[in-house]
Motif scaffolding. Sequence first.
Motif, PDB file in Angstrom:
ATOM      1  N   ALA A  27       0.861  -1.179   0.000  1.00 39.69           N
ATOM      2  CA  ALA A  27       0.000   0.000   0.000  1.00 39.69           C
ATOM      3  C   ALA A  27       0.893   1.222   0.000  1.00 39.69           C
ATOM      4  CB  ALA A  27      -0.914   0.007   1.223  1.00 39.69           C
ATOM      5  N   CYS A  28       0.557   2.189  -0.845  1.00 39.97           N
ATOM      6  CA  CYS A  28       1.379   3.390  -0.978  1.00 39.97           C
ATOM      7  C   CYS A  28       0.503   4.622  -0.823  1.00 39.97           C
ATOM      8  CB  CYS A  28       2.072   3.415  -2.335  1.00 39.97           C
ATOM      9  SG  CYS A  28       3.115   4.867  -2.611  1.00 39.97           S
ATOM     10  N   LEU A  29       0.906   5.525   0.061  1.00 38.71           N
ATOM     11  CA  LEU A  29       0.267   6.832   0.191  1.00 38.71           C
ATOM     12  C   LEU A  29       0.966   7.814  -0.725  1.00 38.71           C
ATOM     13  CD1 LEU A  29      -1.498   9.041   1.605  1.00 38.71           C
ATOM     14  CD2 LEU A  29       0.380   9.246   3.270  1.00 38.71           C
ATOM     15  N   PHE A  30       0.194   8.455  -1.591  1.00 34.96           N
ATOM     16  CA  PHE A  30       0.677   9.566  -2.402  1.00 34.96           C
ATOM     17  C   PHE A  30       0.232  10.869  -1.768  1.00 34.96           C
ATOM     18  CE2 PHE A  30       0.765   6.152  -5.482  1.00 34.96           C
ATOM     19  CZ  PHE A  30       1.763   6.481  -6.384  1.00 34.96           C
ATOM     20  N   LEU A  31       1.161  11.797  -1.579  1.00 37.47           N
ATOM     21  CA  LEU A  31       0.849  13.182  -1.247  1.00 37.47           C
ATOM     22  C   LEU A  31       1.372  14.026  -2.400  1.00 37.47           C
ATOM     23  CD1 LEU A  31       1.727  13.434   2.563  1.00 37.47           C
ATOM     24  CD2 LEU A  31      -0.523  13.156   1.520  1.00 37.47           C
ATOM     25  N   ILE A  32       0.481  14.780  -3.033  1.00 33.98           N
ATOM     26  CA  ILE A  32       0.796  15.445  -4.291  1.00 33.98           C
ATOM     27  C   ILE A  32       0.492  16.927  -4.160  1.00 33.98           C
ATOM     28  CG2 ILE A  32       0.274  15.541  -6.764  1.00 33.98           C
ATOM     29  CD1 ILE A  32      -0.798  12.587  -6.353  1.00 33.98           C
ATOM     30  N   GLY A  33       1.449  17.770  -4.512  1.00 40.26           N
ATOM     31  CA  GLY A  33       1.238  19.215  -4.463  1.00 40.26           C
ATOM     32  C   GLY A  33       2.474  19.901  -3.941  1.00 40.26           C
ATOM     33  N   GLY A  34       2.312  20.551  -2.773  1.00 45.45           N
ATOM     34  CA  GLY A  34       3.454  21.087  -2.049  1.00 45.45           C
ATOM     35  C   GLY A  34       4.095  22.292  -2.689  1.00 45.45           C
ATOM     36  N   GLY A  35       5.216  22.675  -2.137  1.00 40.73           N
ATOM     37  CA  GLY A  35       5.934  23.850  -2.590  1.00 40.73           C
ATOM     38  C   GLY A  35       7.102  24.139  -1.678  1.00 40.73           C
ATOM     39  N   PRO A  36       7.553  25.385  -1.637  1.00 40.19           N
ATOM     40  CA  PRO A  36       8.746  25.740  -0.855  1.00 40.19           C
ATOM     41  C   PRO A  36       8.516  25.691   0.648  1.00 40.19           C
ATOM     42  CG  PRO A  36       7.748  27.698  -1.801  1.00 40.19           C
ATOM     43  CD  PRO A  36       7.031  26.537  -2.398  1.00 40.19           C
ATOM     44  N   GLY A  37       7.288  25.446   1.090  1.00 39.89           N
ATOM     45  CA  GLY A  37       7.021  25.421   2.516  1.00 39.89           C
ATOM     46  C   GLY A  37       7.342  24.111   3.201  1.00 39.89           C
ATOM     47  N   ILE A  38       7.909  23.137   2.483  1.00 41.21           N
ATOM     48  CA  ILE A  38       8.231  21.832   3.064  1.00 41.21           C
ATOM     49  C   ILE A  38       9.743  21.626   3.042  1.00 41.21           C
ATOM     50  CG2 ILE A  38       8.014  19.338   2.768  1.00 41.21           C
ATOM     51  CD1 ILE A  38       5.503  20.507   3.786  1.00 41.21           C
ATOM     52  N   ASP A  39      10.312  21.292   4.179  1.00 45.23           N
ATOM     53  CA  ASP A  39      11.716  20.931   4.289  1.00 45.23           C
ATOM     54  C   ASP A  39      11.806  19.420   4.067  1.00 45.23           C
ATOM     55  OD1 ASP A  39      14.253  20.141   5.128  1.00 45.23           O
ATOM     56  OD2 ASP A  39      14.358  21.638   6.726  1.00 45.23           O
ATOM     57  N   VAL A  40      12.156  19.015   2.847  1.00 44.00           N
ATOM     58  CA  VAL A  40      12.113  17.598   2.525  1.00 44.00           C
ATOM     59  C   VAL A  40      13.176  16.813   3.290  1.00 44.00           C
ATOM     60  CG1 VAL A  40      11.015  17.867   0.272  1.00 44.00           C
ATOM     61  CG2 VAL A  40      13.495  18.037   0.446  1.00 44.00           C
ATOM     62  N   GLY A  41      14.293  17.452   3.631  1.00 44.31           N
ATOM     63  CA  GLY A  41      15.292  16.766   4.439  1.00 44.31           C
ATOM     64  C   GLY A  41      14.772  16.432   5.823  1.00 44.31           C
ATOM     65  N   ALA A  42      14.096  17.389   6.451  1.00 47.64           N
ATOM     66  CA  ALA A  42      13.501  17.146   7.767  1.00 47.64           C
ATOM     67  C   ALA A  42      12.400  16.097   7.680  1.00 47.64           C
ATOM     68  CB  ALA A  42      12.954  18.450   8.337  1.00 47.64           C
ATOM     69  N   LEU A  43      11.636  16.128   6.594  1.00 48.02           N
ATOM     70  CA  LEU A  43      10.571  15.143   6.434  1.00 48.02           C
ATOM     71  C   LEU A  43      11.144  13.742   6.290  1.00 48.02           C
ATOM     72  CD1 LEU A  43       7.550  14.621   6.161  1.00 48.02           C
ATOM     73  CD2 LEU A  43       7.775  15.023   3.709  1.00 48.02           C
ATOM     74  N   SER A  44      12.217  13.620   5.526  1.00 44.08           N
ATOM     75  CA  SER A  44      12.850  12.314   5.358  1.00 44.08           C
ATOM     76  C   SER A  44      13.372  11.782   6.682  1.00 44.08           C
ATOM     77  CB  SER A  44      13.985  12.424   4.337  1.00 44.08           C
ATOM     78  OG  SER A  44      14.573  11.172   4.100  1.00 44.08           O
ATOM     79  N   SER A  45      13.946  12.663   7.498  1.00 44.82           N
ATOM     80  CA  SER A  45      14.433  12.239   8.816  1.00 44.82           C
ATOM     81  C   SER A  45      13.280  11.813   9.713  1.00 44.82           C
ATOM     82  CB  SER A  45      15.213  13.380   9.464  1.00 44.82           C
ATOM     83  OG  SER A  45      16.376  13.680   8.729  1.00 44.82           O
ATOM     84  N   ALA A  46      12.207  12.610   9.718  1.00 42.77           N
ATOM     85  CA  ALA A  46      11.055  12.281  10.563  1.00 42.77           C
ATOM     86  C   ALA A  46      10.388  10.986  10.116  1.00 42.77           C
ATOM     87  CB  ALA A  46      10.049  13.432  10.546  1.00 42.77           C
ATOM     88  N   ALA A  47      10.441  10.685   8.824  1.00 50.41           N
ATOM     89  CA  ALA A  47       9.800   9.478   8.301  1.00 50.41           C
ATOM     90  C   ALA A  47      10.422   8.206   8.873  1.00 50.41           C
ATOM     91  CB  ALA A  47       9.880   9.463   6.777  1.00 50.41           C
ATOM     92  N   GLN A  48      11.687   8.292   9.290  1.00 54.44           N
ATOM     93  CA  GLN A  48      12.350   7.096   9.806  1.00 54.44           C
ATOM     94  C   GLN A  48      11.722   6.593  11.101  1.00 54.44           C
ATOM     95  OE1 GLN A  48      16.626   6.924   9.564  1.00 54.44           O
ATOM     96  NE2 GLN A  48      16.709   8.697   8.208  1.00 54.44           N
ATOM     97  N   GLU A  49      10.927   7.433  11.757  1.00 53.79           N
ATOM     98  CA  GLU A  49      10.314   7.050  13.020  1.00 53.79           C
ATOM     99  C   GLU A  49       8.915   6.482  12.851  1.00 53.79           C
ATOM    100  OE1 GLU A  49      12.225   7.181  15.665  1.00 53.79           O
ATOM    101  OE2 GLU A  49      13.783   8.084  14.394  1.00 53.79           O
ATOM    102  N   ILE A  50       8.421   6.347  11.624  1.00 57.24           N
ATOM    103  CA  ILE A  50       7.044   5.914  11.397  1.00 57.24           C
ATOM    104  C   ILE A  50       6.977   4.397  11.376  1.00 57.24           C
ATOM    105  CG2 ILE A  50       5.106   5.957   9.781  1.00 57.24           C
ATOM    106  CD1 ILE A  50       6.041   8.705   8.876  1.00 57.24           C
ATOM    107  N   ALA A  51       6.206   3.826  12.276  1.00 53.56           N
ATOM    108  CA  ALA A  51       6.081   2.371  12.382  1.00 53.56           C
ATOM    109  C   ALA A  51       5.453   1.800  11.113  1.00 53.56           C
ATOM    110  CB  ALA A  51       5.220   2.015  13.594  1.00 53.56           C
ATOM    111  N   GLY A  52       6.094   0.779  10.565  1.00 55.17           N
ATOM    112  CA  GLY A  52       5.554   0.081   9.408  1.00 55.17           C
ATOM    113  C   GLY A  52       5.946   0.674   8.071  1.00 55.17           C
ATOM    114  N   LEU A  53       6.573   1.847   8.064  1.00 53.21           N
ATOM    115  CA  LEU A  53       6.975   2.453   6.800  1.00 53.21           C
ATOM    116  C   LEU A  53       8.182   1.700   6.241  1.00 53.21           C
ATOM    117  CD1 LEU A  53       6.601   4.812   4.764  1.00 53.21           C
ATOM    118  CD2 LEU A  53       8.252   6.107   6.133  1.00 53.21           C
ATOM    119  N   LYS A  54       8.035   1.174   5.026  1.00 51.70           N
ATOM    120  CA  LYS A  54       9.098   0.365   4.425  1.00 51.70           C
ATOM    121  C   LYS A  54       9.981   1.154   3.469  1.00 51.70           C
ATOM    122  CE  LYS A  54       9.259  -3.320   5.302  1.00 51.70           C
ATOM    123  NZ  LYS A  54       9.831  -4.005   6.475  1.00 51.70           N
ATOM    124  N   ARG A  55       9.376   2.064   2.716  1.00 50.46           N
ATOM    125  CA  ARG A  55      10.123   2.865   1.755  1.00 50.46           C
ATOM    126  C   ARG A  55       9.530   4.263   1.715  1.00 50.46           C
ATOM    127  NH1 ARG A  55       9.729   0.903  -3.810  1.00 50.46           N
ATOM    128  NH2 ARG A  55       7.838  -0.248  -3.262  1.00 50.46           N
TER     129      ARG A  55
END
Length: 230
Positions: free
Chosen positions: A5-33
């Motif tokens: 199962a894959c969640l798509f989030l589509i849109g966004g812009g300069p208001g997202i720090d993708v590096g911080a998001l990638s780091s925070a994603a490592q703490e999500i239970a069950g997230l494989k990729r």
Amino acid sequence: MSVEACLFLIGGGPGIDVGALSSAAQEIAGLKRFVFHCRDESPSGDPFLKSPANHPNLVFQWYFDDLGLLEAALQRQGAIQSALEVAARMLLDHGAFVQQVMAVRKLKAEDGQAPAERCTYLVSYEGEADDFNAWLTHYMTHHPPLMMQLPGLRELEIYTRVDYRTGLAFARAAAMQRNKVAFDDFSALSAALASPVRAKMKADFDALPRYRGDALHYPMHSIYGNLPAS
């Protein structure tokens, strides 16, 4: 053939720090990729298609082996919302993204660990087929064997809709189907789009059961999250 199962989030812009998001994603239970795709302004184009006017700036893909784990992460004030809030440099309102959870048909993947970056062609079928069962049967029977002939192809995934529960306030997207083909770089993508295989794919698309709506194609620069091995 594995199904995730894959969640798509589509849109966004300069208001997202993708590096911080990638780091925070490592703490999500069950997230494989975790993959995020940034809009590319390469002049290379698809000889069979016009560039879409509403090209998204960002597309995030969150992969889970289990839909239940994904729904748990999607709860209001849950792990995905918390990760987005950590990474937001401005208020995330309901219009920042659209969301959609889809089943993943992984038809070609890396034998080993994926590289840190790639170039990706994302496809979104935004309309409806008159008979989706006939559409998907024809598509899965005839189209992937042609796609697998694209020179330089590294990844191929096809996504179809699933029903899901979410606490995120973003509007829901309702694409009938999405595809992803990935290549080493944009010169490889350009070569694939210019190859004779594209003409065969266009002919097969024209032979599909009737479909009403847009088929949008987005070239993206893709960065793979470095999640710890489970």
